[in-house]
Design an enzyme around this catalytic site. Structure first.
Site, PDB file in Angstrom:
ATOM      1  N   LEU A   1       1.073   8.609 -42.977  1.00  7.58           N
ATOM      2  CA  LEU A   1       0.583   7.445 -42.237  1.00  7.58           C
ATOM      3  C   LEU A   1       0.303   6.273 -43.171  1.00  7.58           C
ATOM      4  O   LEU A   1       0.695   5.135 -42.889  1.00  7.58           O
ATOM      5  CB  LEU A   1      -0.670   7.807 -41.441  1.00  7.58           C
ATOM      6  CG  LEU A   1      -1.277   6.685 -40.592  1.00  7.58           C
ATOM      7  CD1 LEU A   1      -0.275   6.152 -39.575  1.00  7.58           C
ATOM      8  CD2 LEU A   1      -2.552   7.156 -39.896  1.00  7.58           C
TER       9      LEU A   1
ATOM     10  N   TYR B   1      -7.374  16.567 -45.514  1.00  4.83           N
ATOM     11  CA  TYR B   1      -6.878  17.860 -45.997  1.00  4.83           C
ATOM     12  C   TYR B   1      -6.097  18.446 -44.830  1.00  4.83           C
ATOM     13  O   TYR B   1      -6.675  18.828 -43.815  1.00  4.83           O
ATOM     14  CB  TYR B   1      -8.061  18.753 -46.373  1.00  4.83           C
ATOM     15  CG  TYR B   1      -7.679  20.093 -46.993  1.00  4.83           C
ATOM     16  CD1 TYR B   1      -7.970  20.353 -48.333  1.00  4.83           C
ATOM     17  CD2 TYR B   1      -7.065  21.095 -46.250  1.00  4.83           C
ATOM     18  CE1 TYR B   1      -7.643  21.573 -48.907  1.00  4.83           C
ATOM     19  CE2 TYR B   1      -6.722  22.308 -46.814  1.00  4.83           C
ATOM     20  CZ  TYR B   1      -7.020  22.541 -48.140  1.00  4.83           C
ATOM     21  OH  TYR B   1      -6.682  23.755 -48.713  1.00  4.83           O
ATOM     22  N   THR B   2      -4.760  18.494 -44.948  1.00  2.00           N
ATOM     23  CA  THR B   2      -3.932  18.867 -43.801  1.00  2.00           C
ATOM     24  C   THR B   2      -3.170  20.183 -43.997  1.00  2.00           C
ATOM     25  O   THR B   2      -2.348  20.541 -43.155  1.00  2.00           O
ATOM     26  CB  THR B   2      -2.905  17.759 -43.492  1.00  2.00           C
ATOM     27  OG1 THR B   2      -2.145  17.493 -44.673  1.00  2.00           O
ATOM     28  CG2 THR B   2      -3.597  16.478 -43.030  1.00  2.00           C
TER      29      THR B   2
ATOM     30  N   TYR C   1      -9.210  24.143 -40.572  1.00  2.00           N
ATOM     31  CA  TYR C   1      -8.737  22.753 -40.512  1.00  2.00           C
ATOM     32  C   TYR C   1      -9.349  22.028 -39.315  1.00  2.00           C
ATOM     33  O   TYR C   1      -9.956  20.965 -39.452  1.00  2.00           O
ATOM     34  CB  TYR C   1      -7.209  22.719 -40.453  1.00  2.00           C
ATOM     35  CG  TYR C   1      -6.635  21.363 -40.127  1.00  2.00           C
ATOM     36  CD1 TYR C   1      -6.786  20.288 -41.015  1.00  2.00           C
ATOM     37  CD2 TYR C   1      -5.941  21.134 -38.938  1.00  2.00           C
ATOM     38  CE1 TYR C   1      -6.268  19.038 -40.721  1.00  2.00           C
ATOM     39  CE2 TYR C   1      -5.419  19.886 -38.633  1.00  2.00           C
ATOM     40  CZ  TYR C   1      -5.582  18.845 -39.526  1.00  2.00           C
ATOM     41  OH  TYR C   1      -5.077  17.598 -39.221  1.00  2.00           O
TER      42      TYR C   1
ATOM     43  N   LYS D   1     -12.208  19.008 -39.355  1.00  2.00           N
ATOM     44  CA  LYS D   1     -11.879  17.712 -38.753  1.00  2.00           C
ATOM     45  C   LYS D   1     -12.873  17.369 -37.637  1.00  2.00           C
ATOM     46  O   LYS D   1     -13.297  16.218 -37.514  1.00  2.00           O
ATOM     47  CB  LYS D   1     -10.445  17.722 -38.202  1.00  2.00           C
ATOM     48  CG  LYS D   1      -9.362  17.738 -39.274  1.00  2.00           C
ATOM     49  CD  LYS D   1      -9.339  16.504 -40.158  1.00  2.00           C
ATOM     50  CE  LYS D   1      -8.773  15.305 -39.461  1.00  2.00           C
ATOM     51  NZ  LYS D   1      -8.697  14.119 -40.355  1.00  2.00           N
TER      52      LYS D   1
END
Length: 288
Positions: free
Chosen positions: A13, A62-63, A126, A130
Site C-alpha cells: 500500500l 505485521y502481516t 494476526y 490487529k
C-alpha cells in the site's frame, strides 16, 4: 497545505501511495521501517517535532499471518503498540490518522457481507493483534481519524497472490487452490487512490471504521483461474478444500466486506475486481 507522513512506505500500500503521490498536491514524507520504528515513541516524537505533519497514513503492519502464531510479541508490537504511539501523538498534535486494518478481525462465519459494527472474533494472533490496535485507537480517539479494514491485498509491488500465481503458472501444469474461502481481493492501487481522494474530507469527532475492498465476490480458486486466463497461462487450477491445505493460522472462510458506508460518506466509486486485476497485470506486463 496537507503534509502527510506515510509509515510502512515500502509495503504494497505504501508503495502504491508513493507511485500515485505525483498526481496530488500534497507534501509526502515516506518512512520505511528502516527509517522509522513506530513502536519507539521517542523516534516518532523526534520526527514529528521536526516536521509539520497534519496527516499520518499508517501502512505499517505485521502481516505474516502464519508466522504470527509463534511470534506474538513482534506482531503485537507493530499491530498494537505502534498504533497506540501513533494515536497518542495524533491526539496530542491534532494530526489526522488513517490506519489500515483487516478482515481477520472477524471469524469468517458470517452469511452476509460484514458491516463495520458486526461482532469481531479473530481466530489467530494476526487478527487478535490487529483488533487490539483498532481498540487502542478507538480508546485514544484522535480527532478526524479513521480505520479502514481491507482484505486479500495485492499490488504491482511486493510479494502477493497474483505474483505467486503468475510465477507458478509459468512453472507448473496444474495447481491446487482453495475454493471454500470466499471474499474479495483489494488492489492496493485502488485503496491508495481512495485514501488520497477522501483524505481532505475526513471530519469526525470519534474514530470511524470503514470497509474497503474491490467490488464482487469470489474464492481464491476463482481468483487464480482468472489470473491464468488473463495471462494466458496453460496451468490447470484444481479446487482444494481448506481442510486439505492446513496452515498454522486459521483463515476466515467468509470475509466479504460491505462497502456501503465508505461509498455513502465519501461518494467514491469502487472498481470491480476483474478490472483492477486487468490493470495490475498490464503494469506487470503479464496481460496477454
Amino acid at each position: 497545505m496537507i503534509n502527510i507522513l506515510v509509515t510502512g512506505s515500502n509495503g504494497q500500500l505504501g508503495s502504491e501511495i508513493k507511485a500515485l503521490s505525483k498526481d496530488y498536491s500534497y507534501n509526502f514524507f515516506f518512512a520505511s521501517k528502516d527509517k522509522l520504528d513506530i513502536s519507539q515513541k521517542e523516534e516518532l516524537d523526534e520526527l514529528l517535532d521536526k516536521n509539520n505533519f497534519n496527516v499520518i497514513i499508517n501502512c505499517a503492519a505485521y502481516t505474516a499471518v502464519d508466522k504470527a502464531e509463534d511470534d506474538y510479541d513482534n506482531a503485537n508490537k507493530i499491530n498494537n503498540d505502534a498504533v497506540k504511539n501513533l494515536a497518542q501523538i495524533s491526539k496530542e498534535k491534532d494530526i489526522k490518522l488513517i490506519h489500515i486494518s483487516t478482515d481477520y478481525v472477524f471469524d469468517g462465519e458470517n452469511f452476509r457481507p460484514y458491516v463495520e459494527d458486526d461482532k469481531t472474533n479473530p481466530k489467530g494472533v494476526y487478527g487478535e493483534t490487529k483488533l487490539a490496535g483498532e481498540k487502542t485507537m478507538l480508546d485514544i480517539n484522535p480527532l478526524n481519524s479513521i480505520i479502514i479494514r481491507t482484505s486479500w491485498v495485492y499490488s504491482f509491488f511486493g510479494n502477493n497472490f497474483v505474483k505467486t500465481m503468475l510465477r507458478l503458472g509459468e512453472q507448473k501444469d496444474s495447481l491446487g487452490v482453495i475454493f471454500d474461502q470466499v471474499g474479495t481481493p483489494t488492489y492496493a492501487k485502488d485503496l491508495a487512490k481512495a485514501i488520497l481522494d477522501i483524505l481532505p474530507t475526513i471530519k469526525n469527532e470519534k474514530v470511524e471504521i470503514y470497509n474497503y475492498s474491490n467490488e464482487g465476490v469470489l474464492s481464491w480458486y476463482d481468483f487464480a483461474k482468472e489470473i491464468m486466463k488473463m495471462a494466458k497461462l496453460n496451468c490447470k487450477i484444481n479446487p482444494l478444500e481448506t481442510k486439505d491445505y492446513p496452515t498454522p493460522a486459521k483463515r476466515p472462510h467468509y470475509s466479504l466486506l460491505n462497502k456501503a458506508k465508505i461509498k455513502k460518506d465519501f461518494k467514491i466509486n469502487i472498481p470491480y475486481w476483474k478490472d483492477s486485476l486487468d490493470d495490475c497485470l498490464r503494469r506487470l506486463e503479464a496481460r496477454k
